[in-house]
Design an enzyme around this catalytic site. Structure first.
Site, PDB file in Angstrom:
ATOM      1  N   ARG A  42      41.917  11.443 -47.350  1.00 11.16           N
ATOM      2  CA  ARG A  42      41.935  11.870 -46.016  1.00 11.16           C
ATOM      3  C   ARG A  42      43.271  12.612 -45.239  1.00 11.16           C
ATOM      4  O   ARG A  42      42.956  13.594 -44.254  1.00 11.16           O
ATOM      5  CB  ARG A  42      42.149  10.161 -45.092  1.00 11.16           C
ATOM      6  CG  ARG A  42      41.930  10.337 -43.727  1.00 11.16           C
ATOM      7  CD  ARG A  42      41.563   8.870 -43.161  1.00 11.16           C
ATOM      8  NE  ARG A  42      41.471   8.832 -41.711  1.00 11.16           N
ATOM      9  CZ  ARG A  42      42.310   8.422 -40.745  1.00 11.16           C
ATOM     10  NH1 ARG A  42      43.243   7.606 -41.338  1.00 11.16           N
ATOM     11  NH2 ARG A  42      42.067   8.298 -39.471  1.00 11.16           N
TER      12      ARG A  42
ATOM     13  N   ASN B  99      48.677   8.620 -34.443  1.00 10.75           N
ATOM     14  CA  ASN B  99      49.088   8.857 -35.714  1.00 10.75           C
ATOM     15  C   ASN B  99      47.786   8.618 -36.678  1.00 10.75           C
ATOM     16  O   ASN B  99      47.958   9.265 -37.943  1.00 10.75           O
ATOM     17  CB  ASN B  99      49.975   7.646 -36.289  1.00 10.75           C
ATOM     18  CG  ASN B  99      49.643   6.456 -35.992  1.00 10.75           C
ATOM     19  OD1 ASN B  99      48.517   5.964 -36.484  1.00 10.75           O
ATOM     20  ND2 ASN B  99      50.354   5.371 -35.571  1.00 10.75           N
TER      21      ASN B  99
END
Ligand code: HEM
Ligand SMILES: *[C@@H]1O[C@H](CO)[C@@H](O)[C@H](O)[C@H]1NC(C)=O
Ligand SMILES: *[C@@H]1O[C@H](CO)[C@@H](O)[C@H](O)[C@H]1NC(C)=O
Ligand SMILES: *[C@@H]1O[C@H](CO)[C@@H](O)[C@H](O)[C@H]1NC(C)=O
Ligand SMILES: *[C@@H]1O[C@H](CO)[C@@H](O)[C@H](O)[C@H]1NC(C)=O
Ligand SMILES: *[C@@H]1O[C@H](CO)[C@@H](O)[C@H](O)[C@H]1NC(C)=O
Ligand SMILES: *[C@@H]1O[C@H](CO)[C@@H](O)[C@H](O)[C@H]1NC(C)=O
Ligand SMILES: *[C@@H]1O[C@H](CO)[C@@H](O)[C@H](O)[C@H]1NC(C)=O
Ligand SMILES: *[C@@H]1O[C@H](CO)[C@@H](O)[C@H](O)[C@H]1NC(C)=O
Length: 345
Positions: free
Chosen positions: A67, A99
């Site tokens: 990711r 985030n």
């Protein structure tokens, strides 16, 4: 038994890659498959050896690293800007939105690799290349295809602001039209969209990423038993619990994500939509029925994603510390490439 299966899968993945090496895509200008052949010949074995060790302790790290590469590439190109302290999704801003819940362990693993590589080869390998190779190994060591990664990326000097980060990463509540448009802006196709979404065959998601489908009204496009169980894990929209992306084989990189979608057990709106939309449904079916076809296309789409807006040649820099720009890098590093380009005329 599990490790035997892993060996088999890795071996299978490797032969598969060898099998379609003829179709190996041509790298973009400035990148090559042999970039570190003389300057850091052991690069790929240093990375895979270290990650093999780390994954034995925490296989979830593989998902975190995969990711990380995706976020890096989608936000101002694969230039490791995602790793910079101060980046909207970087390590120092983990309690500021967005985030986007990148794993702290993934940032640490890249910095650990950075230290190992610096020791063996000196500071010649970019952080962006380390991220790209680590993502490939995460896929391969979890049972997925083992493809070759074009190398030679340089590290960016600027990190992405919150606004840019938010604008570049589609939310999990996205419908298929929005996803197609977002990827189209990056020259990625509908096939790339369906294929890369298969990255959700491993890893975790926080409840907040999909509770829009459970509360207030329940998404009718979700299997009822699946929804009932998700509600147990996520009793309220604001719980901090997580669940696995792929309920069938949560830690194995395989085609079960697509089988989940066929059974209306996709987690996000952005996942399940791929099986409802006529533009993407047939590809979901194809991948659910034939893992080899998924693996072959995944390798191609990853190589494509991995070369988005890369810095090459003398652009950017090779960071000594992946979390920070080299000291003194500023105007000079930005101007240097211009000077070099001019002098070649
Ligand atoms: C197509 C648009 C995409 C959307 C909307 C999306 C969205 C998300 C969201 C919301 C999460 C869960 C975050 C959390 O709640 O903690 C997630 C996890 C994940 N995504 Fe995606 N994603 C997309 C594409 C991709 C791509 C292209 C890849 C890689 C090829 C990828 C790989 C992963 C992985 C491996 C995880 C698990 C991370 C972990 O366990 O730490 N995703 N994604
Ligand atoms: C990301 O930010 C959200 C919201 O501030 C916070 O709840 C979450 O814990 C953060 N995630 C990580 C991995 O730090
Ligand atoms: C970021 O986006 C917000 C909301 O769209 C806007 O008000 C703000 O001016 C933007 N900031 C920058 C630095 O672009
Ligand atoms: C898809 O999402 C976009 C952006 O949120 C929205 O404008 C559009 O109306 C949606 N399309 C459909 C068909 O729901
Ligand atoms: C997409 O392709 C066009 C035309 O080749 C190019 O100008 C543009 O820079 C590409 N965009 C990205 C993000 O790679
Ligand atoms: C999820 O979080 C809630 C609290 O928000 C907790 O009571 C529950 O036991 C958790 N469920 C699971 C499956 O972790
Ligand atoms: C979630 O919301 C409820 C009701 O507003 C509140 O009582 C609870 O403390 C919240 N839980 C968390 C983990 O934020
Ligand atoms: C799956 O696809 C591969 C590659 O295209 C092909 O060689 C194989 O015969 C297919 N398998 C099945 C069961 O259709
Ligand atoms: C790398 O940079 C970060 C951010 O500036 C800093 O916190 C960290 O201590 C540095 N690591 C090393 C090994 O110098």
């Amino acid at each position: 038994m599990a490790s035997m299966l892993m060996c088999f899968l890795v071996f299978f993945g490797a032969t598969l890659a060898a099998g379609f090496s003829d179709a190996q895509p041509k790298p973009v200008p400035g990148l090559s498959y042999t970039f570190y052949k003389s300057t850091c010949p052991k690069l790929e074995s240093i990375i895979s050896k270290q990650l093999k060790k780390e994954f034995k302790k925490d296989i979830g790290l593989a998902a975190g690293l995969l990711r990380l590469h995706f976020h890096d590439c989608f936000v101002q190109g694969c230039d490791a800007s995602v790793l910079l302290d101060g980046s909207a999704s970087g390590p120092s801003e983990q309690d500021a939105l967005p985030n986007l819940t990148l794993r702290p362990a993934a940032f640490k693993a890249i910095n650990d690799l950075r230290a190992l590589i610096n020791k063996k080869c000196g500071v010649v390998v970019s952080c962006a290349d380390v991220v790209a190779v680590a993502a490939r190994d995460s896929v391969a060591l979890s049972g997925g295809p083992n493809y070759k990664v074009p190398l030679g990326r340089r590290d960016g000097l600027t990190f992405a602001t919150q606004n840019v980060t938010l604008a570049d990463l589609p939310p999990p509540t996205s419908n298929v039209s929005f996803l197609i448009n977002t990827l189209n802006k990056l020259n990625l196709t509908i096939t790339d969209l369906v294929t890369l979404s298969g990255g959700h065959t491993i890893g975790l998601a926080h409840c907040t990423s999909f509770t829009n489908r459970l509360y207030q009204t329940q998404d009718t496009n979700m299997d009822k038993t699946f929804a009932k169980n998700l509600k147990l894990t996520c009793p309220a929209a604001n719980t901090t619990n997580t669940t696995v992306n792929d309920i069938r084989t949560p830690n194995t990189f395989d085609n079960k994500y697509y089988v989940d979608l066929m059974n209306r057990q996709g987690l996000f709106t952005s996942d399940q939509g791929l099986y409802s939309d006529s533009r993407t449904k047939s590809l979901v079916l194809k991948f659910a029925l034939n893992q080899t076809q998924f693996f072959e296309q995944f390798a191609l789409s990853m190589v494509k994603m991995g070369q988005l807006s890369v810095l090459t040649g003398s652009k950017g820099e090779i960071r000594t510390n992946c979390s920070a720009r080299n000291s003194g890098s500023g105007l000079w590093s930005v101007l240097e490439p211009l000077v070099e380009t001019a002098s070649t005329f």
